[in-house]
Design a protein around this motif. Structure first.
Motif, short mmCIF file in Angstrom:
data_model
loop_
_atom_site.label_atom_id
_atom_site.label_comp_id
_atom_site.label_asym_id
_atom_site.label_seq_id
_atom_site.Cartn_x
_atom_site.Cartn_y
_atom_site.Cartn_z
N LYS A 1 36.21 47.77 73.40
CA LYS A 1 37.59 47.84 72.93
C LYS A 1 38.50 46.89 73.70
O LYS A 1 39.31 46.18 73.12
CB LYS A 1 38.09 49.28 73.08
CG LYS A 1 39.40 49.54 72.34
CD LYS A 1 39.78 50.99 72.44
CE LYS A 1 41.18 51.21 71.88
NZ LYS A 1 41.64 52.57 72.14
N HIS A 2 38.34 46.88 75.03
CA HIS A 2 39.31 46.13 75.84
C HIS A 2 38.86 44.73 76.23
O HIS A 2 39.69 43.92 76.63
CB HIS A 2 39.66 46.92 77.11
CG HIS A 2 40.43 48.17 76.80
ND1 HIS A 2 41.76 48.16 76.46
CD2 HIS A 2 40.04 49.47 76.72
CE1 HIS A 2 42.17 49.40 76.22
NE2 HIS A 2 41.14 50.21 76.37
N ILE B 1 31.46 58.42 80.85
CA ILE B 1 32.68 57.59 80.79
C ILE B 1 32.84 56.87 79.45
O ILE B 1 33.95 56.57 79.03
CB ILE B 1 32.68 56.54 81.93
CG1 ILE B 1 32.54 57.25 83.29
CG2 ILE B 1 33.97 55.72 81.95
CD1 ILE B 1 32.38 56.32 84.46
N GLY B 2 31.75 56.61 78.79
CA GLY B 2 31.81 55.83 77.55
C GLY B 2 32.16 54.38 77.85
O GLY B 2 33.05 53.79 77.24
N LEU B 3 31.44 53.84 78.86
CA LEU B 3 31.75 52.49 79.34
C LEU B 3 31.59 51.43 78.25
O LEU B 3 32.40 50.50 78.14
CB LEU B 3 30.81 52.17 80.53
CG LEU B 3 31.30 51.11 81.50
CD1 LEU B 3 32.59 51.54 82.18
CD2 LEU B 3 30.23 50.85 82.56
N GLU B 4 30.57 51.61 77.43
CA GLU B 4 30.29 50.64 76.37
C GLU B 4 31.48 50.50 75.42
O GLU B 4 31.92 49.39 75.09
CB GLU B 4 29.04 51.10 75.59
CG GLU B 4 28.54 50.13 74.53
CD GLU B 4 27.97 48.84 75.13
OE1 GLU B 4 27.59 48.87 76.31
OE2 GLU B 4 27.96 47.82 74.41
N HIS C 1 22.86 55.04 81.67
CA HIS C 1 22.97 56.08 80.64
C HIS C 1 23.79 57.27 81.16
O HIS C 1 24.66 57.81 80.46
CB HIS C 1 21.57 56.55 80.22
CG HIS C 1 21.62 57.64 79.18
ND1 HIS C 1 22.01 57.39 77.87
CD2 HIS C 1 21.36 58.98 79.25
CE1 HIS C 1 21.99 58.53 77.20
NE2 HIS C 1 21.60 59.52 78.01
N TRP C 2 23.52 57.61 82.43
CA TRP C 2 24.24 58.73 83.06
C TRP C 2 25.76 58.43 83.06
O TRP C 2 26.57 59.27 82.72
CB TRP C 2 23.74 58.90 84.50
CG TRP C 2 24.19 60.15 85.18
CD1 TRP C 2 23.55 61.36 85.18
CD2 TRP C 2 25.37 60.32 85.97
NE1 TRP C 2 24.26 62.28 85.91
CE2 TRP C 2 25.39 61.67 86.41
CE3 TRP C 2 26.41 59.49 86.34
CZ2 TRP C 2 26.40 62.20 87.20
CZ3 TRP C 2 27.43 60.01 87.14
CH2 TRP C 2 27.42 61.35 87.56
N ILE C 3 26.08 57.19 83.41
CA ILE C 3 27.50 56.79 83.44
C ILE C 3 28.07 56.74 82.02
O ILE C 3 29.17 57.22 81.74
CB ILE C 3 27.68 55.42 84.15
CG1 ILE C 3 27.27 55.54 85.63
CG2 ILE C 3 29.11 54.92 84.06
CD1 ILE C 3 27.15 54.23 86.35
N GLU C 4 27.28 56.18 81.10
CA GLU C 4 27.71 56.01 79.71
C GLU C 4 28.09 57.34 79.06
O GLU C 4 29.13 57.45 78.40
CB GLU C 4 26.58 55.31 78.92
CG GLU C 4 26.86 55.09 77.45
CD GLU C 4 28.07 54.21 77.21
OE1 GLU C 4 28.32 53.31 78.02
OE2 GLU C 4 28.81 54.49 76.24
#
Lengths: 289, 365
Positions: free
Chosen positions: B21-22, B13-16, B7-10
């Protein structure tokens, strides 16, 4: 359509341009890498070889060159002029005394001739029974009696044999010396073989090679004193020194075994991972179906 | 705990969204096989080369008096230095093999055709740069093999009319292979070539992302019989999402790459390091046998075989030129199914067979 035009144009330009090419690199390349065999030793390019293998020379002289080519000297790039002096690069001056040409030594000069390089061996030999007899009578064994003159092979215990030694004395005395040498010689041979193996396998062996060379040369020099008691007395010293080298060699082999095992471990891990990933990818494909 | 970290990373960075997208929304066509992942394997192999190269760089000294000993130190004294050196050495050869397989696959699928001509050109250019990286890299350890291989390979361009000697002279920094050559090759191997390769790689990947992966002509031959006149991205709505389906195929091939790499390291660690590679370079002593690396055996043998060496080198240059710009030479109106193009298939197979024959011939001549 364009492609049918472009390809012939390129070929044409390349061929026309070829006519203008210069050739110094090309000639060097052809001479040194394409046309000449790779294995020609430096010593071959000499006036001595050219002359002694020419048709105008006595066939006996051809034999000398043939013997030298198969010798331990040739394998180590020790060429004619290294022993006989002279100027191998200059055919007209190659045999001039002013250029250091020594020619063939007289019988009594042979130890000094070989001793130019084999200094310690010459010294021990001259103090030995062999050397003293040779100097006193001019008929005792000199270097060439045992080692030959041009067909010199790498010295080993095989030189001490009944056929050779019994020309001057009974073989029993030589046999005693051979027994005294046996342990150290075996170690020397085994270390030499293992150092070569390690080198091929990519292990740096320079330090061990230097230690080996030092002990090897000293021991060979000691042997030329033809003093069985001295050889026996010093054998344990050499054995100890050689064992130190052997220990280092064993460590290197252990290191190689570790490298192989470590790589094999990683290999198995990746084989396992690839099986897992493959099965996982199949699962997804089946899910989709 | 794990959820808190993700969650902290999300949040930051918006990793999800990035993965969606990619990877999830980027779809791969039906018929994308394990062979289609070879480009990705090349990328990973290149990263492996970069990482191990940086590790070697920490101890390597690019000077004729120290280069050999520094490599010996890396191999024998630095902890696990042997591993990095061997991975770099063997990996450099595997990467060439992987690129060749990738090119053959793209050729057989005729994927280079419009609109993917630039992708092919950048790929071939990268291949040539990787070969250059191999040439420059083999001199750096300053051993007999590398020294004499460089002497041979740096002489080959001299056959080229007009500019040939200039190229050879520039490569060597003089008439012979010296410390200047080492310095030059070092800067090319470590900085110049990697920068160009990365730039081309970026362009190559960007083009693939923009155009989408090409469909297998055997599965959907109708889709690309007439190449589009406007930009059209192959979205492959009927295909699979890149993640996880195609990504797992990629991951599998990457694992196979590593398994193969460590297989070589286990059973044939010195396959690319002959005994002369353990002897310091000596310009006065020519080894008994000097051959270029396996990937240069074919061109080397061609030059040796053709009596007119200018013609030999010209043929190689023309071949490289045609290979690089092949999409522009290929017939525009023909389809992509190579089974329906026997001439193209024969041409490809003949070139491959000749390359193999000359390589084997060069190995034993």
């Amino acid at each position: 359509m364009m492609r049918y035009v472009i390809i012939p144009v390129i070929v044409f330009i390349a061929l026309v341009a070829a006519g203008h090419s210069r050739a110094s690199y090309r000639e060097t390349f052809e001479k040194e890498f394409m046309l000449s065999p790779w294995a020609i030793a430096k010593g071959e390019i000499s006036a001595c070889i050219q002359c002694h293998t020419s048709d105008s020379m006595d066939p006996k002289m051809h034999q000398l060159v043939r013997e030298w080519r198969g010798s331990w000297h040739a394998k180590n790039n020790v060429s004619c002029h290294d022993c006989h002096g002279g100027a191998p690069e200059d055919a007209s001056m190659s045999m001039m005394h002013q250029r250091g040409f020594k020619g063939s030594p007289e019988n009594l000069d042979i130890p000094g001739f070989c001793g130019t390089c084999h200094i310690a061996i010459e010294k021990n030999y001259l103090h030995s029974g062999h050397g003293k007899t040779f100097l006193d009578t001019g008929e005792g064994p000199s270097c060439v009696t045992c080692h030959g003159s041009h067909d010199i092979q790498r010295a080993s215990m095989d030189i001490i044999n009944e056929h050779l030694c019994s020309q001057c004395h009974t073989y029993e005395r030589a046999k005693e010396m051979k027994q005294a040498l046996f342990l150290v010689e075996s170690k020397l041979n085994s270390i030499d073989k293992n150092l070569k193996r390690l080198k091929v396998l990519g292990i740096a062996t320079e330090r061990q090679e230097q230690a080996f060379f030092r002990n090897h040369a000293e021991f060979r020099a000691l042997f030329h004193s033809i003093d069985v008691d001295a050889v026996r007395a010093r054998s344990s010293d050499y054995t100890q020194k050689l064992e130190e080298i052997e220990n280092e060699i064993n460590e290197s082999f252990k290191q190689l075994a570790f490298r192989r095992n470590f790589s094999a471990y990683l290999f198995l891990i990746f084989i396992g991972l690839s099986i897992v990933v493959f099965l996982l990818s199949k699962t997804y494909e089946e899910d989709k179906k | 705990m794990w959820e808190r970290i993700t969650h902290w990373i999300e949040v930051r960075i918006g990793l999800e969204e990035l993965v969606n997208k990619h990877l999830r929304q980027f779809r791969t066509p039906k018929g994308a096989t394990f062979w289609s992942t070879l480009g990705f394997v090349t990328l990973i192999a290149f990263i492996v080369q970069a990482v191990t190269g940086i590790m070697l760089l920490l101890y390597y000294i690019p000077h004729p008096e120290h280069a050999f000993n520094s490599v010996q130190t890396i191999t024998n004294e630095i902890p696990y230095g042997w591993l990095f050196r061997l991975i770099h050495n063997v990996g450099g050869n595997i990467i060439v093999a992987v690129i060749i397989m990738h090119m053959v696959h793209v050729f057989l699928r005729v994927s280079y055709r419009r609109p993917r001509e630039i992708t092919w050109v950048t790929g071939v250019l990268m291949f040539l740069l990787v070969l250059l990286a191999c040439i420059t890299g083999q001199l750096l350890p300053w051993h007999q093999t590398g020294f004499w291989q460089t002497t041979v390979t740096s002489t080959i361009p001299a056959f080229l009319p007009v500019i040939g000697e200039g190229i050879s002279s520039y490569m060597r920094g003089g008439e012979f292979v010296t410390g200047i050559t080492l310095s030059r090759f070092f800067s090319f191997h470590v900085v110049i070539l990697p920068v160009f390769i990365v730039a081309l790689m970026f362009l190559h990947v960007l083009l693939i992302r923009r155009q989408g992966l090409s469909t297998s002509p055997l599965i959907e031959p109708e889709t690309e019989t007439t190449p589009p006149d406007d930009f059209k991205r192959d979205a492959h709505p009927e295909g699979q999402p890149c993640f996880p389906h195609f990504s797992l195929k990629r991951l599998f091939m990457v694992m196979v790459y590593f398994a193969f790499l460590f297989f070589i390291l286990t059973f044939f660690p010195n396959i690319f390091l002959p005994p002369e590679a353990n002897i310091q370079a000596d310009p006065m002593t020519t080894p008994e046998s000097i051959r270029p690396a396996w990937y240069f055996l074919a061109p080397y043998q061609i030059i040796k075989t053709i009596p007119n060496d200018v013609l030999g080198i010209s043929l190689l240059v023309i071949f490289s030129f045609i290979l690089m710009f092949w999409p522009f030479f290929d017939a525009r109106d023909a389809g992509r199914n190579i089974r329906k193009r026997p001439m193209l298939l024969s041409l490809g197979l003949i070139v491959l067979a000749l390359w193999l024959i000359f390589t084997i011939w060069g190995m034993y001549s």
